[in-house]
Structures are given as structure tokens and as C-alpha cells.
Design an enzyme around this catalytic site. Structure first.
Site, PDB file in Angstrom:
ATOM      1  N   THR A  37      24.108  16.427   2.823  1.00  0.00           N
ATOM      2  CA  THR A  37      23.803  17.699   2.172  1.00  0.00           C
ATOM      3  C   THR A  37      22.932  18.553   3.072  1.00  0.00           C
ATOM      4  OG1 THR A  37      21.794  16.811   1.146  1.00  0.00           O
ATOM      5  CG2 THR A  37      23.827  16.626  -0.114  1.00  0.00           C
ATOM      6  N   THR A  40      20.145  17.925   6.216  1.00  0.00           N
ATOM      7  CA  THR A  40      20.512  16.673   6.892  1.00  0.00           C
ATOM      8  C   THR A  40      21.903  16.797   7.506  1.00  0.00           C
ATOM      9  OG1 THR A  40      19.194  15.441   5.274  1.00  0.00           O
ATOM     10  CG2 THR A  40      20.711  14.181   6.640  1.00  0.00           C
ATOM     11  N   ARG A  67      17.958  21.845  -6.933  1.00  0.00           N
ATOM     12  CA  ARG A  67      17.595  20.750  -7.840  1.00  0.00           C
ATOM     13  C   ARG A  67      18.778  19.818  -8.117  1.00  0.00           C
ATOM     14  NH1 ARG A  67      13.485  22.082 -12.746  1.00  0.00           N
ATOM     15  NH2 ARG A  67      11.603  22.405 -11.495  1.00  0.00           N
ATOM     16  N   ASP A 128      11.138  14.106  -6.985  1.00  0.00           N
ATOM     17  CA  ASP A 128      12.533  13.923  -6.567  1.00  0.00           C
ATOM     18  C   ASP A 128      13.376  13.397  -7.726  1.00  0.00           C
ATOM     19  OD1 ASP A 128      14.895  13.252  -5.039  1.00  0.00           O
ATOM     20  OD2 ASP A 128      13.592  13.302  -3.276  1.00  0.00           O
ATOM     21  N   LYS A 140      20.858  -1.130  -7.069  1.00  0.00           N
ATOM     22  CA  LYS A 140      21.473  -1.913  -8.146  1.00  0.00           C
ATOM     23  C   LYS A 140      22.767  -2.560  -7.663  1.00  0.00           C
ATOM     24  CE  LYS A 140      23.459  -1.574 -12.797  1.00  0.00           C
ATOM     25  NZ  LYS A 140      23.601  -0.752 -14.016  1.00  0.00           N
ATOM     26  N   ARG A 214      -5.884 -15.107   6.880  1.00  0.00           N
ATOM     27  CA  ARG A 214      -5.803 -16.477   7.412  1.00  0.00           C
ATOM     28  C   ARG A 214      -5.641 -17.476   6.277  1.00  0.00           C
ATOM     29  NH1 ARG A 214     -10.433 -15.035  10.253  1.00  0.00           N
ATOM     30  NH2 ARG A 214     -11.582 -16.833   9.495  1.00  0.00           N
ATOM     31  N   TYR A 215      -6.363 -17.238   5.194  1.00  0.00           N
ATOM     32  CA  TYR A 215      -6.254 -18.035   3.979  1.00  0.00           C
ATOM     33  C   TYR A 215      -7.024 -17.334   2.881  1.00  0.00           C
ATOM     34  CZ  TYR A 215     -10.632 -19.799   6.059  1.00  0.00           C
ATOM     35  OH  TYR A 215     -11.873 -19.905   6.634  1.00  0.00           O
ATOM     36  N   HIS A 269     -22.320 -13.806   2.187  1.00  0.00           N
ATOM     37  CA  HIS A 269     -21.776 -14.017   0.849  1.00  0.00           C
ATOM     38  C   HIS A 269     -22.026 -12.819  -0.066  1.00  0.00           C
ATOM     39  CE1 HIS A 269     -20.632 -18.055   1.890  1.00  0.00           C
ATOM     40  NE2 HIS A 269     -21.865 -18.344   2.249  1.00  0.00           N
ATOM     41  N   ARG A 428     -34.285 -14.060 -14.372  1.00  0.00           N
ATOM     42  CA  ARG A 428     -34.938 -13.092 -13.501  1.00  0.00           C
ATOM     43  C   ARG A 428     -36.224 -13.676 -12.905  1.00  0.00           C
ATOM     44  NH1 ARG A 428     -32.862  -8.555 -13.022  1.00  0.00           N
ATOM     45  NH2 ARG A 428     -31.609  -8.926 -14.873  1.00  0.00           N
TER      46      ARG A 428
END
Length: 507
Positions: A37, A40, A67, A128, A140, A214-215, A269, A428
Site C-alpha cells: 500500500t 511502502t 484509515r 493502528d 493466528k 546469571r541466576y 543487601h 525499633r
């Protein structure tokens, strides 16, 4: 069974054309015909390749200001027809619908348009319709059709064409379909979040960038990070980031964001074990390390100023996992890179999210981030004794630290330097005792120090213990039913106290 399919016809309609020319050339060389279209189609023809206009196939022009272009049975029939289904094939022949084997479509830049601050009318036009419908239809019917829904998938498509020609396996098509649904779901999430605004009527989040770790928290746990780490940092040296590294880096960034003055912090930590604000970064580093040189081992370092050669030489004397700064001099980088695994990050100026998300039970917890930064104007004096200017500076400094420490937490500070903190305690009082003991261990004189608490004191006991250790000023949210008892103790023992009215729990 690989269930190979041959690509004979490709529908191409994209907003982003960068990198598309090489794909088109490869497809043409394989004898693939093109359907497209507007812009493009003009792009394909400008490369010297023939291309049929969608309007010629459908006998309908592009209407309603663009549209409606591809929303037609001759387009969607060609994508959705099941090649193995006789009835589908008979109807395709009856209505003269050509099969479409490859769909390359991307979506209007909705998120970029929102981020640009464009008017709502312009934003709505970037929702879109045709593109998202083509993507879903092709995905699909992955049993027969290859779908490419983003320019990020151009390379995988090129790899497939280079290795197999204009042929795809079922595994190829299923992978591209999965990627296409990731694109469409993220797009719809962005649109919903735009319309939902601050209402948060439902939780929709889609993150495409995945960074392997790494883990997880422990070596036997798998982990990964979803987010654009490279948008925030440039890693110039070191091993891969771990799950725990990320949590510490996050805590370090949250903490350093509180400070405008030149500041150096050391975290372990998720909690600061050393931090100081000074006129020079060298002195800030020296005083931050003095807070707790033991816990600094293997820690995460962060500064809000340029790290030069002299500072790097001092830092290089200890072992640490990660260092973060906005900039390093070249000779500083040479010094810091002497350790092979040391992670060196340059922090970029990127706006942080204002919402915080974490998993809980069978769902997620969502809340606004604690972005309140108390200033002197927010302090309410509740004691007869007025705090000195230095005490006020130190209390504001300590309040930033306690806000970024695991609850229950107490921070002791003096001259804009952390003396010690007690964090993550069920009591505390225990947090305070831990802080006092730690301060003594590293030779800090607490006389004239200040104390900050992340929540109110239910009893005067913490203020009493801190005062006996030398603390002369206290900052806390206030709000206990027994505040009057705590205030009375301050008045009777010459302790200056201010309240902020804001609690800073952190779990």
C-alpha cells in the site's frame, strides 16, 4: 515433521522502512511477488522491484484519510485461508483470492506519539487498526503464514531466508507468531494505559526487553530482568549482572537520587553501610568507607560526581562488586578495570518510573513510589530546645538514609556522615541498639550526633537510649498516642526533636 511452506506472495506495509531494502531484495531473488500500500509500495518500486497495489487487488481505494486500506476479504482471506482445508480452497478459487504467505507489517508509533506530548487527536490517529488486524490474522494462521510484526524481527527473517531461501518450517512460523502476539499485546496495553490514565482500573504491563541474569536470588534459582537496562546504564566492564546485583543497583540509585551535594554511598543487601556528603568526591569516599569498612567488602558503590584517577586509586584498594557513576576519567577506567569481574556502570540521565510493582500471593502489589523528600520547611519543632543549623542539616541527611533502609530502621549520623544504622529489625529498640554498637565498633563519637527513625516512637525508650549514647537531636514522623511522653523526655533532658508527619516504611 518440519512442515515446510514456500513463500510465494508477501504483503508488506510498514511505517519503519530502515533495513527493509535488503529483505525485499532477498525475497525478489527467490521469486516472491509483492503486495503493498501507499508509501511502502512506492518504496519497493523505488528499489526497482514490481509491486501490486492492494487497491488493485481489492478494487477499493484507500479511504477515510488512510484509515481503511487493507480491511478487505481479499486481503484477510489470503492470509487466513487454511491450505489443508478443501472448503477454504474452494472459496478462495470462487472469489479469486490469492494466498498470502508472508506478512511484514509494523504499527504506528503510538507510544512515541504520546511521549512527544502531541495533542489527543494526533495520538488517536496513531492507534493502528489495519496493521494490528493483519498481524493477528497472520499470527493466528501460523500453520501456513510467516508474520513479521516489528523491525526488531527483520534480522531473524533475514537469517531464515539466508539459510533456507523462501521456505519456512512450522517451528519458524510459530516463533514469529509468538513474537507477533507479544507486539500486539504490548501495543494494546499501551493504548489502554493511555486511556486509563491515573485511574489504574486494571493492571496492564508489557515489557519487551529481556535481560538474562546469571541466576536468581540464589544459584539454584533461575532469574531474568524485564526492562531496558541499557537505557539507564552503559556497562563498560565486568561480568554479567545478577538478580542480587540488580536489587542493590536499584537501591543505590534510589538512595543517591536523594542528594544534590557531592555524595558517595556504599550499599550491601539494599542498605547503606557507608555514605557521606562532602565538598569533594575523594573526601566523600574516605568518609563513606570509614562508616563500615567491613561491610563494604563485596558491596555496591555509587557516586553522583565524576570519578577521577585519584579517587579510583583509593577505591581500587578494596574488593567490591559494582560501581556506578555518571562519568569516569579515562585513567580512572584503566585503574578500575584491573579486576576482571568488577561491574563498572555509567549511569545515564533517565527519568525513573513513579509507580512501584512487586509480586504478592497470586497477584501484584502496585503503589506510588515514596518520592517525598523532606526539607527544613517540612520540619515541626516539638521540643523546647531548638536544633542547631548543623543538627538540622544532619537530621535531613539522616532522614534520607532511614527512608532508604529496611524497616524497622534507625540511623545515627553526624556531620553529614553515616555513623551507623540498625535495619530490618522487628523492634525499633533493637535497631537502635544495633546502630549504637556498630558505631562504637568503628570508633564513632556519638556525642552531638542525630537520630532518624522511619516511623514514630510508641514509647520514649529509644530517645532515652540514644540520648544516653550522646545523641542530641532526633527526627521522626510523630503520630504516636504517647508522643507527649516522648516530647516531655526531650524537654527534660535537653534533646532537640522535630517531626515530619511522614512515615517511611520500607519492606
Amino acid at each position: 515433521m518440519d512442515n515446510k511452506k514456500t513463500i510465494k506472495t508477501a504483503l508488506i506495509s510498514v511505517f519503519h522502512k530502515e533495513g527493509l531494502d535488503e529483505i525485499i531484495a532477498m525475497l525478489h531473488a527467490e521469486g516472491v511477488s509483492f503486495l503493498s500500500t501507499g508509501g511502502t509500495r512506492q518504496f519497493i518500486e523505488s528499489l526497482g522491484f514490481p509491486c501490486q497495489a492492494v487497491e488493485d487487488l481489492t478494487s477499493y481505494p484507500s479511504i477515510l484519510g488512510g484509515r481503511v486500506k487493507t480491511l478487505h476479504p481479499k486481503v484477510f482471506g489470503g492470509i487466513l485461508c487454511r491450505r489443508y482445508n478443501k472448503q477454504d480452497q474452494n472459496e478462495m478459487a470462487q472469489y479469486e483470492i490469492p494466498e498470502i504467505d508472508l506478512v511484514i507489517v509494523d504499527l504506528y508509533p503510538f507510544e512515541d506519539t504520546v511521549a512527544s506530548g502531541a495533542a489527543e487527536q494526533d495520538i488517536i490517529e496513531k492507534i493502528d487498526i489495519g496493521g494490528i488486524s493483519l498481524i493477528r490474522a497472520a499470527a493466528k494462521n501460523f500453520n501456513d503464514v510467516v508474520v513479521v510484526a516489528s523491525k526488531s524481527q527483520y534480522k531473524p527473517l533475514m537469517d531464515m531466508l539466508q539459510s533456507q531461501g523462501a521456505h519456512s518450517t512450522l517451528a519458524d512460523r510459530r516463533w514469529f507468531a509468538k513474537e507477533a502476539f507479544a507486539v500486539s499485546s504490548a501495543y494494546d496495553s499501551a493504548i489502554f494505559n493511555y486511556f486509563d490514565g491515573d485511574e489504574i482500573s486494571a493492571y496492564r504491563c508489557a515489557v519487551n526487553q529481556k535481560m538474562p541474569l546469571r541466576y536468581g536470588e540464589n544459584p539454584h534459582q533461575k532469574g531474568c530482568f524485564f526492562g531496558d537496562f541499557n537505557a539507564m546504564f552503559t556497562q563498560i566492564h565486568g561480568k554479567g549482572i545478577s538478580y542480587n546485583n540488580l536489587l542493590d543497583i536499584n537501591a543505590a540509585v534510589d538512595l543517591i537520587n536523594e542528594f544534590d551535594e557531592t555524595t558517595f554511598a556504599i550499599l550491601k543487601h539494599n542498605n547503606a553501610c557507608g555514605i557521606a556528603s562532602r565538598s569533594t568526591l575523594m573526601q566523600a569516599w574516605v568518609d563513606a568507607l570509614a562508616c563500615d569498612s567491613v561491610s563494604a567488602y563485596g558491596g555496591v558503590l555509587i557516586a553522583n560526581d565524576v570519578i577521577d584517577k585519584d579517587v579510583a586509586e583509593e577505591i581500587n584498594k578494596i574488593f567490591f562488586e559494582v560501581i556506578i557513576a555518571p562519568k569516569y576519567t579515562e585513567d580512572a577506567i584503566e585503574i578500575l578495570c584491573q579486576k576482571k569481574n568488577r561491574i563498572i556502570l555509567i549511569r545515564k540521565d533517565v527519568e525513573m518510573p513513579k509507580m512501584q510493582v512487586r509480586s504478592a500471593l497470586n497477584g501484584v502489589l502496585l503503589q506510588e513510589k515514596d518520592l517525598d523528600v523532606e526539607t527544613q520547611s517540612d520540619l515541626k519543632q516539638v521540643s523546647k530546645k531548638t536544633p542547631t543549623a548543623q543538627e538540622i542539616e544532619d537530621m535531613l541527611f539522616a532522614n534520607k538514609l532511614v527512608k532508604n533502609s529496611k524497616s524497622n530502621s534507625i540511623v545515627l549520623a553526624k556531620n553529614k556522615q553515616l555513623c551507623a544504622s540498625g535495619v530490618g529489625q522487628t523492634s525499633r529498640v533493637d535497631a537502635l541498639k544495633q546502630a549504637i554498637e556498630k558505631a562504637k565498633t568503628f570508633g564513632f563519637d556519638l556525642h552531638g550526633a542525630v537520630m532518624a527513625s522511619d516511623a514514630f516512637f510508641p514509647f520514649p525508650d529509644c530517645v532515652e537510649i540514644a540520648n544516653e549514647a550522646g545523641v542530641t537531636a532526633v527526627i521522626q514522623p510523630g503520630g504516636s498516642m504517647r508522643d507527649d511522653q516522648t516530647f516531655q523526655y526531650c524537654d527534660e533532658h535537653g534533646v532537640a526533636m522535630v517531626t515530619t508527619g511522614i512515615r517511611h516504611f520500607k519492606h
